[in-house]
Write an enzyme that holds these catalytic residues in place. Structure first.
Site, PDB file in Angstrom:
ATOM      1  CE  LYS A  20      -3.098   2.815   2.724  1.00 21.71           C
ATOM      2  NZ  LYS A  20      -3.962   2.975   3.921  1.00 21.71           N
ATOM      3  N   GLY A  79      -8.638   9.302   8.987  1.00 22.10           N
ATOM      4  CA  GLY A  79      -9.076   9.464  10.375  1.00 22.10           C
ATOM      5  C   GLY A  79     -10.119  10.531  10.595  1.00 22.10           C
ATOM      6  CB  ALA A  98      -8.267   7.396   3.973  1.00 21.23           C
ATOM      7  N   GLY A  99     -11.026   7.962   5.526  1.00 25.54           N
ATOM      8  CA  GLY A  99     -12.047   8.980   5.722  1.00 25.54           C
ATOM      9  C   GLY A  99     -13.443   8.468   6.003  1.00 25.54           C
ATOM     10  CG  ASN A 157      -6.815   1.263  11.397  1.00 24.61           C
ATOM     11  OD1 ASN A 157      -5.629   1.052  11.251  1.00 24.61           O
ATOM     12  ND2 ASN A 157      -7.399   0.997  12.557  1.00 24.61           N
ATOM     13  CB  THR A 158      -9.730   5.862  12.463  1.00 28.03           C
ATOM     14  OG1 THR A 158      -8.425   5.982  11.898  1.00 28.03           O
ATOM     15  CG2 THR A 158      -9.779   6.659  13.746  1.00 28.03           C
TER      16      THR A 158
END
Lengths: 65, 261
Positions: B97, B158, B185-186, B207-208
């Site tokens: 990645k 995040g 992401a996001g 993830n977050t």
């Protein structure tokens, strides 16, 4: 001989990458090494000689996103 | 059609990160609950005598998942390329990645450096998953360089804002029908993930939103359901939006029809 290990300058007696890893007590099995931005396969640790000013990175797996 | 990345096939369309969980045990439970088959990991310096990397790596191996290492934190082509090579040595995979970051506050990808790093790595035999913006021209350059997967952001890493620019993501999907597209992401909520899949994206990476939920294991289940709902909806064929009402109840045979004029 003075080298830079993970960003910190250190005085080391070891002349090879394999000896350095032993000197610094890297006992874990899962790490990789780069010298001056060149990645060194494990098979070349014993034969790779260090010289003053070398930048050595020793890295392991970590959490990531 | 199952999900395919560089010739490998996967049942789950949810890719999950391994960072920011309250504990290693919760990380493992959340990943299992998500049913993800691909997890992202990173590389960091190990202090002399340290065994942090070994401990983490053993937890990941217990999960029996495919590992996608990242180049998070790299700010130059040189750093990213070296980190990718370290990852290949460490994890025994040619998958990477690829992140080249331009700006500290937004973690905005440096798309110029990204294309250059991707070209170098692909020539060296890597299979690159580039983290990029939603810009079509950048995605096309990455594909030209040999990327079979492109991973545009929904919003900054995040931030939990969801898809900020759906029109651009839709355009990417329309213009790159043969490329595996992942929203990375996001994303903050399962509905955001569902929307990405409804747009025809092949998968999402997050993830977050799971790791920082009050109950990460339950949130992992919710994202799994959101991803499955979005994909099923896409395959079922969503109707087009329209400006005016159209009755769903039949009009013919309405009682008292025309009784009041």
């Amino acid at each position: 001989m003075r080298v830079i290990i993970n960003g910190e300058e250190r005085e080391i007696p070891s002349m090879s990458v394999a000896a350095l890893l032993g000197e610094l007590d890297y006992e874990g099995t899962h790490f990789a090494v780069a010298v001056n931005y060149d990645v060194l396969p494990r098979s070349r640790w014993a034969e790779t000689h260090l010289k003053a000013g070398d930048e050595i990175e020793i890295i392991t797996p970590r959490q990531g996103g | 059609m199952p999900l395919t990345f560089y010739g490998k096939t996967f049942a789950s369309r949810l890719l999950i990160g391994t960072a920011l969980y309250p504990s290693p045990t919760i990380m493992q439970s959340a990943i299992r609950a998500s049913a993800a088959e691909i997890v992202t990991v990173s590389l960091r310096r190990e202090a002399a005598g340290g065994k942090t990397g070994d401990a983490f790596w053993n937890l990941i191996r217990e999960l029996d998942v495919t590992v996608l290492p990242n180049t998070a934190g790299c700010r130059s082509v040189r750093e990213a390329v070296t980190t990718a090579k370290l990852a290949r040595e460490l994890f025994g995979t040619s998958w990477i990645k690829l992140e080249v970051i331009a700006d500290n506050d937004t973690l905005q990808p440096d798309v110029v450096g990204l294309v250059e790093a991707a070209s170098i790595l692909i020539k060296d035999g890597f299979e690159v998953f580039p983290y990029c913006t939603e810009d079509l021209s950048v995605a096309m350059r990455l594909v030209d360089a040999g990327c079979k997967v492109v991973m545009p952001w929904a919003a900054p890493i995040g931030s939990a804002r969801g898809i900020i620019n759906p029109d651009a993501l839709k355009l990417l999907r329309d213009r790159l029908p043969d490329v595996s597209l992942v929203v990375d992401a996001g994303l903050g909520a399962p509905s955001h993930a569902a929307r990405a899949l409804e747009l025809g994206y092949d998968a999402v990476l997050l993830n977050t939103a799971i790791a920082r939920a009050a109950d990460p294991v339950a949130m992992a289940k919710a994202f799994r359901a959101g991803v499955e709902a979005g994909r099923t909806a896409f395959e079922a064929g969503l109707m087009e939006a329209r400006d005016f009402a159209s009755p769903s109840t039949p009009v013919v045979g309405t009682p008292f029809w025309h009784a009041v004029s």
